[in-house]
Design a protein around this motif. Sequence first.
Motif, PDB file in Angstrom:
ATOM      1  N   ARG A  27       0.860  -1.187   0.000  1.00 10.56           N
ATOM      2  CA  ARG A  27       0.000   0.000   0.000  1.00 10.56           C
ATOM      3  C   ARG A  27       0.896   1.237   0.000  1.00 10.56           C
ATOM      4  N   TYR A  72       0.825   5.376  -0.107  1.00 12.83           N
ATOM      5  CA  TYR A  72      -0.009   6.564   0.066  1.00 12.83           C
ATOM      6  C   TYR A  72       0.469   7.666  -0.867  1.00 12.83           C
ATOM      7  N   LYS A  81      -8.164  14.799  -0.989  1.00 14.81           N
ATOM      8  CA  LYS A  81      -7.468  13.748  -0.238  1.00 14.81           C
ATOM      9  C   LYS A  81      -6.081  14.197   0.223  1.00 14.81           C
ATOM     10  N   LEU A 128      -8.382   4.590  -4.037  1.00 12.08           N
ATOM     11  CA  LEU A 128      -7.980   5.468  -2.937  1.00 12.08           C
ATOM     12  C   LEU A 128      -9.018   5.459  -1.818  1.00 12.08           C
ATOM     13  N   ASP A 129     -10.293   5.432  -2.175  1.00 13.86           N
ATOM     14  CA  ASP A 129     -11.358   5.381  -1.158  1.00 13.86           C
ATOM     15  C   ASP A 129     -11.304   4.078  -0.367  1.00 13.86           C
ATOM     16  N   ASN A 186      -8.745   2.252   0.226  1.00 13.49           N
ATOM     17  CA  ASN A 186      -7.486   2.020   0.948  1.00 13.49           C
ATOM     18  C   ASN A 186      -7.002   3.250   1.696  1.00 13.49           C
ATOM     19  N   ASP A 187      -7.958   4.106   2.083  1.00 18.11           N
ATOM     20  CA  ASP A 187      -7.627   5.287   2.897  1.00 18.11           C
ATOM     21  C   ASP A 187      -6.562   6.152   2.256  1.00 18.11           C
ATOM     22  N   GLY A 188      -6.664   6.352   0.914  1.00 21.60           N
ATOM     23  CA  GLY A 188      -5.729   7.234   0.230  1.00 21.60           C
ATOM     24  C   GLY A 188      -4.511   6.539  -0.337  1.00 21.60           C
TER      25      GLY A 188
END
Length: 533
Positions: free
Chosen positions: A8, A10, A34, A165-166, A168-170
């Motif tokens: 993951r 960011y 975001k 992104l939604d 995986n929290d960005g």
Amino acid sequence: MHHPSTDRVYLGRALISVSDKTGVLDLSRALIAKGIELISTGGTAALLRDAGLPVQDVSEITGFPEMMDGRVKTLHPNIHGGLLALRDDDEHLLAMAAHSIQPIDLLVVNLYPFEATVAKGADYETCIENIDIGGPAMIRAAAKNHKFVSVITDPADYAELLAQLDANDGATTLAFRQRLALTAYARTAAYDTAVSTWLAGALAEPSPKYRSFAGRLAQPLRYGENPHQKAAFYTDGSSRPGVATAKQWQGKELSYNNINDTDAAFELVAEFDPKDGPAVAIIKHANPCGVSRGASLKEAYIRAYNCDQTSAFGGIVALNQPLDAETATEIVKIFTEVVIAPGASDEARAIFAAKKNLRLLTTEGLPDAAAPGLAFKQVAGGLLVQDRDSQPLSVSDLKVVTTRAPSDAQMADLLFAWKVAKHVKSNAIVYVKDGATVGVGAGQMSRVDSTRIAARKADDMAEVLSLPQSPTIGSVVASDAFFPFADGLLTAAAAGATAIIQPGGSMNDQAVIDAANEAGLAMVFTGQRHFRH
């Protein structure tokens, strides 16, 4: 040093530079929401700034203005270092720190519209100016570093990026970035293919040292020619009217075989100019089982269907004029897989709507049968590439080689038969009478066998329609290649044919001509062959 996860990642900074501005404002707003910083270039930066969005110019990152009409703007270590740096490599991180290079986690780039520029018929210099350099370089860099960088090359993928992104929290997942990298490399490959193909054409180079072909996925297919074969349909970006550009009005998705046969049918019917009247071709397993002209489209369909009613069942019907209600009413009397036409009336579409399994395709035009182009097929270890078989033939090209010359009516039928034979698998024999096929012999190892099969099919036609005699009596015959011996010609004569069109060119031509004269046939040579394997 602390190294980030390679699954993951960011997103902190994104570089956006697009020629196709579709959806870019909505994407940019979503990224900013975001907390992602935006870098951009030229027209894209101006668009974002005019919309009130915070954006940093690439020239601020590189320390150089955009120059040379925009040819040089992103080719700089501060950009490519930000894309290529491995975030889990200490030496890369130290180099970034030493040279004040900031990471770029997302690249959104679509390329100068080279393909569209060529399609518009632009001149040489305009096409050259629309070859993107910085875009492919950045795309390839970001795709290589997909361990850490996401790369988007198509506005159609914006929604999937935001969904990722939604979810995986960005962040983006490695599996997602790998898929993006695959798409990115395929896109730059297709772009370079378009450039090299155009340049080969512009330079009239028939055999460039390297030849590549590219396509864009139109649809995954349930299977290929057989259920155990995986398959997909790709378009090549050309504007040639046909199955790839058609609108499908109804029916389930086309299969591999449907697409192949529909293309064969439409290319065949396009041989007949609609200004000269309606024409219909019915195809089964890539071979025509009936082709006809008619005073109306309905008449042309009926005459094409009557040539081989058994084979026409479950076939593909191609029309050279828009489908009307009268013709639609005839077509729905039997099961037909696909109908393709330049258009269709509302009434015709309403008639077809009752047959939910019948696919109707409209193309808003016919392909130019004489247009140049390339055809290719795969062999073990390579590709065979050739010009499309698009050389037209007129009466002035023909050479009468027999004592008896064809009448005007026979000549019209001979040219009709020749156009059909071009689309029949070799060895091909086509009997035609009064602007309609009455017997087709396809794909036989022996030309004599094709001649016999075509005559036998005509006998079947006579039986089905309760005709007093075989329709080959008084017909003309086309052969896609020369008769090596007189036997095939004599078989056609025995079936009642009165005129023959063939390429000529055999060492045995004189014996064949002598046999034609003895049988009282008229024969013309084309000097042109139509093998189709």
